[in-house]
Design a protein around this motif. Structure first.
Motif, mmCIF file in Angstrom:
data_model
loop_
_atom_site.group_PDB
_atom_site.id
_atom_site.type_symbol
_atom_site.label_atom_id
_atom_site.label_comp_id
_atom_site.label_asym_id
_atom_site.label_seq_id
_atom_site.Cartn_x
_atom_site.Cartn_y
_atom_site.Cartn_z
ATOM 1 N N CYS A 142 0.834 -1.220 0.000
ATOM 2 C CA CYS A 142 0.000 0.000 0.000
ATOM 3 C C CYS A 142 0.859 1.257 0.000
ATOM 4 C CB CYS A 142 -0.949 0.013 1.204
ATOM 5 S SG CYS A 142 -1.955 -1.483 1.354
ATOM 6 N N TYR A 143 1.978 1.205 -0.705
ATOM 7 C CA TYR A 143 2.951 2.309 -0.692
ATOM 8 C C TYR A 143 2.504 3.475 -1.574
ATOM 9 C CZ TYR A 143 4.288 -0.191 -4.955
ATOM 10 O OH TYR A 143 4.271 -0.821 -6.180
ATOM 11 N N GLY A 144 3.159 4.600 -1.375
ATOM 12 C CA GLY A 144 2.809 5.807 -2.103
ATOM 13 C C GLY A 144 3.619 5.998 -3.371
ATOM 14 N N GLN A 173 0.985 4.872 3.973
ATOM 15 C CA GLN A 173 0.564 3.975 5.056
ATOM 16 C C GLN A 173 0.457 4.731 6.378
ATOM 17 O OE1 GLN A 173 3.474 3.696 3.329
ATOM 18 N NE2 GLN A 173 3.857 1.600 2.689
ATOM 19 N N LEU A 174 1.456 5.563 6.665
ATOM 20 C CA LEU A 174 1.457 6.306 7.924
ATOM 21 C C LEU A 174 0.388 7.400 7.923
ATOM 22 C CD1 LEU A 174 5.299 6.652 8.629
ATOM 23 C CD2 LEU A 174 3.678 4.937 9.475
ATOM 24 N N ILE A 175 0.185 8.028 6.776
ATOM 25 C CA ILE A 175 -0.870 9.033 6.668
ATOM 26 C C ILE A 175 -2.228 8.383 6.913
ATOM 27 C CG2 ILE A 175 -2.047 10.633 5.118
ATOM 28 C CD1 ILE A 175 0.642 11.032 3.681
ATOM 29 N N SER A 176 -2.433 7.229 6.293
ATOM 30 C CA SER A 176 -3.693 6.503 6.464
ATOM 31 C C SER A 176 -3.878 6.080 7.915
ATOM 32 C CB SER A 176 -3.716 5.278 5.551
ATOM 33 O OG SER A 176 -4.924 4.566 5.681
ATOM 34 N N SER A 177 -2.808 5.602 8.546
ATOM 35 C CA SER A 177 -2.874 5.195 9.938
ATOM 36 C C SER A 177 -3.262 6.372 10.825
ATOM 37 C CB SER A 177 -1.522 4.628 10.392
ATOM 38 O OG SER A 177 -1.551 4.280 11.765
ATOM 39 N N LEU A 236 -6.715 10.028 -0.532
ATOM 40 C CA LEU A 236 -5.412 9.386 -0.369
ATOM 41 C C LEU A 236 -5.065 8.470 -1.539
ATOM 42 C CD1 LEU A 236 -3.125 9.364 1.678
ATOM 43 C CD2 LEU A 236 -4.162 7.357 2.747
ATOM 44 N N GLU A 237 -6.078 7.939 -2.202
ATOM 45 C CA GLU A 237 -5.838 7.051 -3.338
ATOM 46 C C GLU A 237 -5.054 7.743 -4.453
ATOM 47 O OE1 GLU A 237 -7.028 3.594 -4.392
ATOM 48 O OE2 GLU A 237 -6.576 3.605 -2.256
#
Length: 263
Positions: free
Chosen positions: A138-140, A167-171, A209-210
Motif C-alpha cells: 500500500c505504498y505511495g 501507510q502512515l498518513i492513512s494510519s 489518499l488514493e
C-alpha cells in the motif's frame, strides 16, 4: 521498516500479522469497555467481533480476487498463494454484513452495535496500516518532497526510492477518525449516526489518499481506483444514514427479544 520482526524456532513473527492481531484485540477491548457505558451486553460484543473479523477477512480477500480477476483467469495458479492480497473496503463490507447476520440470528438491535463498534474498527485500521508500513505494501508514489520514506528490503514497495508515506498518513487518519467518532458518540441524536459518520469520514479520506498511492494492484473502474469507486457509494450511504437516523431519538439499553419475552 521490517516485516519479519523475529523468529522463535521455526515460527516467524511478521510485522503485518502482528499489527493486525493488535488491531483486532484493541478493537475488541475498546468496544467491550465502551459497551458498559451504552448498556450493551459485553458477551454479545465478543460474538459480534468474531463474526465481523471472519466476514472482514473473507470480504477483503474476495474483493481482492475480484480486482485481480483478469490476471487470475490468465494464470489460475495465483490462487494457490492465499497469504497476500486484501482490499480494506471488502473487509469493511464483509465485516458489516457478517455482524448484521449475527445480530439478526441473535435477535439483537444491529444498529446499536453498529454504532458501538465502528470507532473500534477505525482503531483496528490504524494498527493495520502500521502493518502495511512494516511490510511495504500500500505504498505511495515516488516523490521529491522531504516528507518521504525509503524502503530497503521490501518485497512489495520499490526499494531505495523516496515514496509518499501513504501507510502512515492513512494510519494517522484512522486514529483521528476513531477519536472523533468516540467523541461524537456522546453527542449523537440517534442510533446509527456514528456508523454513518464513520462511512463518510473514511470514504472521503480514502478517496483523496488514493491519488497518492503508487501500488498498481488495486484494480480500477474507469479513471478511478476500485476503492475510489466504492468510496463514492459508501460516502453517500454514510450521509443518508447520518441524517436519516438523526431524525430518530437514540433508544435506551439493548434488550434481547427473548429476554423481554421471559420478563
Amino acid at each position: 521498516m521490517k516485516n519479519e520482526l523475529f523468529s522463535i524456532g521455526p515460527i516467524t513473527i511478521y510485522g503485518y500479522g502482528l499489527m493486525i492481531a493488535i488491531g483486532v484485540l484493541a478493537a475488541y477491548f475498546s468496544a467491550t469497555y465502551r459497551s458498559k457505558k451504552y448498556a450493551l451486553d459485553p458477551d454479545k460484543v465478543f460474538y459480534v467481533t468474531v463474526w465481523a473479523v471472519i466476514g472482514g477477512f473473507g470480504g477483503a480477500k474476495l474483493l481482492y480476487l475480484i480486482t485481480q480477476l483478469p490476471a487470475i483467469l490468465k494464470d489460475p495458479s495465483l490462487l494457490k498463494d492465499a497469504r497476500n492480497g486484501f482490499v480494506v473496503y471488502g473487509g469493511i463490507i464483509g465485516g458489516i454484513l457478517a455482524a448484521w447476520l449475527y445480530c439478526k440470528v441473535a435477535k439483537l438491535k444491529f444498529i446499536k452495535y453498529f454504532d458501538l463498534v465502528m470507532p473500534s474498527v477505525a482503531l483496528a485500521q490504524g494498527f493495520g496500516r502500521i502493518g502495511c508500513f512494516l511490510a511495504g505494501c500500500c505504498y505511495g508514489k515516488e516523490t521529491n518532497s522531504a516528507f518521504h520514506i525509503l524502503f530497503h528490503d521490501s518485497a512489495y514497495a520499490p526499494n531505495n526510492v523516496p515514496l509518499i508515506p501513504t501507510q502512515l498518513i492513512s494510519s494517522g487518519l484512522d486514529f483521528l477518525n476513531c477519536i472523533f467518532l468516540m467523541w461524537f458518540a456522546g453527542k449523537k441524536k440517534g442510533d446509527g449516526q456514528v456508523a454513518g459518520l464513520y462511512l463518510v469520514c473514511y470514504s472521503v479520506g480514502r478517496f483523496v489518499l488514493e491519488f497518492f498511492r503508487g501500488d498498481l494492484e488495486r484494480g480500477n473502474v474507469g479513471s478511478l481506483s476500485t476503492s475510489q469507486f466504492i468510496a463514492i457509494f459508501t460516502a453517500i450511504a454514510g450521509v443518508v444514514l447520518f441524517f436519516w437516523f438523526g431524525k430518530k431519538k437514540a433508544q435506551g439499553p439493548e434488550k434481547n427479544i427473548q429476554e423481554e419475552k421471559v420478563v
